[in-house]
Write an enzyme that holds these catalytic residues in place. Structure first.
Site, PDB file in Angstrom:
ATOM      1  N   CYS A  28     -49.134 -34.347 -20.535  1.00 23.52           N
ATOM      2  CA  CYS A  28     -47.728 -34.222 -20.913  1.00 23.52           C
ATOM      3  C   CYS A  28     -47.548 -34.240 -22.430  1.00 23.52           C
ATOM      4  O   CYS A  28     -46.521 -33.783 -22.935  1.00 23.52           O
ATOM      5  CB  CYS A  28     -46.896 -35.300 -20.236  1.00 23.52           C
ATOM      6  N   HIS A  29     -48.549 -34.725 -23.156  1.00 24.83           N
ATOM      7  CA  HIS A  29     -48.467 -34.727 -24.624  1.00 24.83           C
ATOM      8  C   HIS A  29     -48.519 -33.311 -25.198  1.00 24.83           C
ATOM      9  O   HIS A  29     -48.167 -33.113 -26.357  1.00 24.83           O
ATOM     10  CB  HIS A  29     -49.593 -35.588 -25.222  1.00 24.83           C
ATOM     11  N   TYR A  75     -40.779 -26.962 -23.466  1.00 26.67           N
ATOM     12  CA  TYR A  75     -40.113 -27.251 -22.196  1.00 26.67           C
ATOM     13  C   TYR A  75     -39.529 -25.969 -21.618  1.00 26.67           C
ATOM     14  O   TYR A  75     -39.594 -25.734 -20.414  1.00 26.67           O
ATOM     15  CB  TYR A  75     -39.013 -28.305 -22.397  1.00 26.67           C
ATOM     16  N   GLU A 108     -56.887 -33.184 -30.357  1.00 29.23           N
ATOM     17  CA  GLU A 108     -57.267 -31.980 -29.616  1.00 29.23           C
ATOM     18  C   GLU A 108     -57.355 -30.749 -30.532  1.00 29.23           C
ATOM     19  O   GLU A 108     -58.123 -29.832 -30.238  1.00 29.23           O
ATOM     20  CB  GLU A 108     -56.282 -31.716 -28.469  1.00 29.23           C
ATOM     21  N   ASN A 120     -44.366 -38.335 -15.695  1.00 30.52           N
ATOM     22  CA  ASN A 120     -45.758 -38.054 -15.350  1.00 30.52           C
ATOM     23  C   ASN A 120     -46.514 -39.374 -15.175  1.00 30.52           C
ATOM     24  O   ASN A 120     -46.598 -40.167 -16.107  1.00 30.52           O
ATOM     25  CB  ASN A 120     -46.391 -37.214 -16.466  1.00 30.52           C
TER      26      ASN A 120
END
Length: 160
Positions: free
Chosen positions: A127-128, A96, A154, A119
Site C-alpha cells: 500500500c506504500h 489512487y 525500493e 490493508n
C-alpha cells in the site's frame, strides 16, 4: 486459530499474525487501523518461518516480489483493491485514481484510498506504493515518514 510474532525491521517492530498458519496481518508499531493486540492470538514463531525469510530478503534488497500465502479479510471491494496493490511492481507507484480506473470506476479514488488504508498486510501487500494524483505522498497507516523511507528504499535511493 490465530498466532502472532514480532520481528525487528528497519521500520521498527513488525507484528505478524497468522490464522491457521496463513499470514493474515502485518502491522507496524503505531499503525492506524491496527487491530487490538488481544485479537492476534498467542505468541508463536512457528507459522512465520517463510514470512521471516522473505521479509529479511526484501529488507536486504534481494527480494522484489513476495511469494507467501495470504488471507486478506475484508469486503469484496477492499479485496479487489488489495489485489491491485499486489500487482504494483517493486519500485513503482500508482495513484489512487489509476487504481480506481483499473477497477472500472474512475470516480472511486476516495474509496480506493479508504480500502488502501485498511490493508491488513502492510509491506507485503504494498500500500506504500500508492500516491496522490500529483505524485505526492498522501496518507499511510504506518506514517508518511515510513512511506517515504519504503519508497526511497525500493527506488534505491536509501539503503539499510
Amino acid at each position: 486459530m490465530k498466532r502472532h510474532t514480532v520481528i525487528d525491521s528497519p521500520y521498527g517492530p513488525l507484528t505478524l499474525v497468522a490464522d491457521d498458519g496463513v499470514l493474515c496481518g502485518l502491522y507496524m508499531a503505531g499503525q492506524r487501523h491496527r487491530p487490538p493486540e488481544e485479537t492476534f492470538g498467542a505468541p508463536d514463531d512457528t507459522p512465520f518461518a517463510e514470512a521471516r525469510e522473505q521479509l529479511a530478503a526484501y529488507f536486504a534488497g534481494d527480494l522484489k516480489e513476495f511469494g507467501l500465502a495470504l488471507r486478506l479479510d475484508g469486503t469484496p471491494f477492499q479485496r479487489r483493491v488489495w489485489e491491485q496493490l499486489a500487482r504494483i511492481p517493486y519500485g513503482e507507484t500508482r495513484t489512487y485514481g489509476q487504481l480506481a480506473d483499473v477497477l472500472g470506476n474512475p470516480k472511486a479514488s476516495r474509496a480506493v484510498g479508504l480500502a488502501n488504508g485498511r490493508n491488513p498486510i502492510a509491506i507485503i501487500v504494498p500500500c506504500h506504493r500508492v500516491v496522490g494524483a500529483s505524485g505526492g505522498l498522501t496518507g499511510y497507516g504506518g506514517g508518511l515518514e515510513r512511506k517515504q523511507r519504503l519508497l526511497d528504499f525500493e527506488r534505491g535511493t536509501a539503503l539499510f
